[in-house]
Design an enzyme around this catalytic site. Structure first.
Site, PDB file in Angstrom:
ATOM      1  N   SER A  61       0.813  -1.221   0.000  1.00 33.66           N
ATOM      2  CA  SER A  61       0.000   0.000   0.000  1.00 33.66           C
ATOM      3  C   SER A  61       0.845   1.269   0.000  1.00 33.66           C
ATOM      4  O   SER A  61       0.510   2.252  -0.659  1.00 33.66           O
ATOM      5  CB  SER A  61      -0.945   0.000   1.206  1.00 33.66           C
ATOM      6  OG  SER A  61      -1.828  -1.091   1.117  1.00 33.66           O
ATOM      7  N   ARG A 248       9.554   0.674   6.466  1.00 36.12           N
ATOM      8  CA  ARG A 248       8.251   1.330   6.333  1.00 36.12           C
ATOM      9  C   ARG A 248       7.882   1.942   7.675  1.00 36.12           C
ATOM     10  O   ARG A 248       8.082   1.337   8.721  1.00 36.12           O
ATOM     11  CB  ARG A 248       7.202   0.316   5.863  1.00 36.12           C
ATOM     12  CG  ARG A 248       5.827   0.918   5.752  1.00 36.12           C
ATOM     13  CD  ARG A 248       4.927   0.074   4.904  1.00 36.12           C
ATOM     14  NE  ARG A 248       3.543   0.190   5.301  1.00 36.12           N
ATOM     15  CZ  ARG A 248       2.534  -0.415   4.706  1.00 36.12           C
ATOM     16  NH1 ARG A 248       2.762  -1.191   3.674  1.00 36.12           N
ATOM     17  NH2 ARG A 248       1.294  -0.272   5.131  1.00 36.12           N
TER      18      ARG A 248
END
EC number: 5.4.2.12
Length: 492
Positions: A61, A248
């Site tokens: 995502s 991330r």
């Protein structure tokens, strides 16, 4: 061509020609069926080199929204870190060398799997090796995955890590599932359990590998492993160094806040730590050294729209809100001029198979209000296909797709009524492959292509071999705005 435009991102819904254990195929989806018949559509690449990841690496995502919002392929931290390890640049990193010189004891924390979404096991091992060879006393704190990789793959990963630690003379200190340690929805009770484990105040066992197997025997899979410590581990000291290897940011922010922020008030803490080093920039508010600084991304879709004096609405529920704001806007938190953001709270359930529709209908209402208000551009994310896909529950994933389908129907109808163009696509796949040929649950993203639909005046066909990086220019073309040189071409 000038029209206002809605960009709908149906997270975790991809194209799989195999219909077996394919929640998208199994779902009743009249809105999709109508789109396939009536709207120009094609397939887009969302993995590997097409989104700046290593060849064959599944998309995610963060990467997907960065690619969509920036309109270009950005080489991701995963690729940058791999290069730095290979070229031996990582061990020479100035911030790393400063920490190792200052702190005798160093703790390495991160998700230990080869999922490549939040971290890589190879990065974890490289950091252990650099710190150990430097002569520091090193403690490994492994977070088990079970979400971006299969739910019981942790046993092999942890066996590998345990052997690696023993060979290096590194302490294998703690084990915890990402459900607790990597929460991003302010469920502070979960993070507290992990914090106490890092301090040496958790359940103690003589062998963490045996504890993991025992958890499997009790039907507890990797994601949900309770925070546990090796009986010889005595906890972190305030003068210790802590290195976070996740590249991330979204699922590490809360843990960093708990360990480092002096203003944190969600629960009582015994210790606060100063010597932290993160793999990438987790949040601009953390004034912490990092190993890999952010690459500056200018002239994003949102910036171009803002500079043109047009209005824009970004909306999603909690689980994907960062993706339509921070990631979509090129890794920038600040609100742009004429940009409105609407956050819809995700339901407070343990896992989303308990409520597959999540908050999709509320998100849908926010989009329709935006259209009725006359926003020039709207970007929305529907989280269901991905978040329910991650649970591995096939029937729940079918319901998730059906909820998204209902919302698509309502938004498309509203868009047509108010003469809006729309683009519908996904950032990556997930729920279209819920089991493998052997019947093992698949909870991870896929490398499959995703659908793209474009309804706009004058558009009858979409070019072949396009990817997520071609969407931003398409939106600007619809809005009749100049496409910056940094962006890839439009889809049509």
């Amino acid at each position: 061509m000038k029209q206002k435009c809605v960009l709908i991102i149906t997270d975790g819904i991809g194209y799989n020609k195999n219909s077996k254990f394919n929640a998208f195929e199994a779902a009743k989806k009249p809105s999709y069926e109508k789109l396939f018949k009536e709207v120009p559509n094609s397939l887009l690449k969302t993995s590997g080199l097409a989104v700046g990841l290593p060849e064959g690496q599944m998309g995610n995502s963060e990467v997907g929204h960065m690619c969509i919002g920036s309109g270009r392929i950005i080489y991701q931290n995963l690729v940058r870190i791999n290069k730095a390890i290979k070229n031996k640049e990582l061990e020479k990193n100035e911030n790393l060398q400063k920490l190792l010189a200052k702190c005798k004891r160093v703790h390495i924390i991160g998700l230990y799997s080869d999922g490549g979404v939040h971290s890589m096991d190879t990065h974890f091992k490289a950091m252990l090796e650099i710190c150990a060879k430097n002569g520091n006393e090193v403690f490994a704190h492994a977070i088990t995955d079970g979400r971006d990789v299969s739910p019981k793959s942790g046993l092999n990963f942890i066996k590998d890590l345990k052997g690696f630690c023993e060979n290096l003379g590194v302490h294998f200190a703690t084990l915890c599932g990402r459900f607790y340690s990597m929460d991003r929805d302010k469920r502070w009770d979960r993070v507290k359990e992990y914090y106490e484990c890092l301090l040496g105040k958790a359940y103690k066992v003589p062998n963490l590998l045996e504890y993991l197997q025992k958890s499997y025997d009790e039907n507890i899979t990797d994601e949900f492993i309770k925070a546990t410590q090796n009986e010889n581990y005595k906890g972190m000291r305030e003068e210790d160094g802590i290195i976070f290897i996740n590249f991330r940011n979204d699922r590490m922010k809360q843990l960093v806040e708990v360990l480092n922020s002096k203003d944190f008030k969600e629960f009582e803490r015994e210790k606060v730590f100063e010597n932290l080093l993160t793999m990438s920039v987790y949040d601009d508010k953390f004034k912490l050294p990092v190993l890999f600084e952010k690459e500056k991304i200018e002239n994003t879709l949102a910036q171009v729209i803002s500079k043109a004096g047009l209005s824009q609405l970004h909306t999603a529920e909690t689980e994907k809100y960062a993706h339509v704001t921070f990631f979509f806007n090129g890794g920038k938190e600040e609100l742009l001029e004429n940009e409105t953001r609407v956050l819809i709270s995700s339901p407070k359930v343990k896992t989303y198979d308990e409520k597959p529709q999540m908050s999709a209908f509320e998100v849908c209402d926010a989009v329709k209000k935006g259209i009725e208000k006359g926003e020039d551009f709207i970007v929305v994310n529907f989280a269901n296909g991905d978040m329910v896909g991650h649970t591995g529950d096939f029937n729940a994933a079918i319901k998730a797709v059906e909820a998204v389908d209902t919302c698509l129907g309502e938004i498309v109808e509203c868009a047509k009524k108010h003469d809006y163009a729309f683009i519908i696509t996904s950032d990556h796949g997930n729920c279209e492959a819920m089991q493998d040929e052997k019947g093992n649950l698949l909870t991870n993203h896929t490398t499959f292509d995703v659908f793209v639909f474009v309804q706009a005046s004058g558009v009858s066909k979409i070019k072949a071999n396009m990817g997520l990086s071609n969407i931003a220019a398409s939106v600007l073309k619809i809005l009749d705005l100049e496409i910056p040189k940094e962006m890839n071409e439009a889809l049509f």
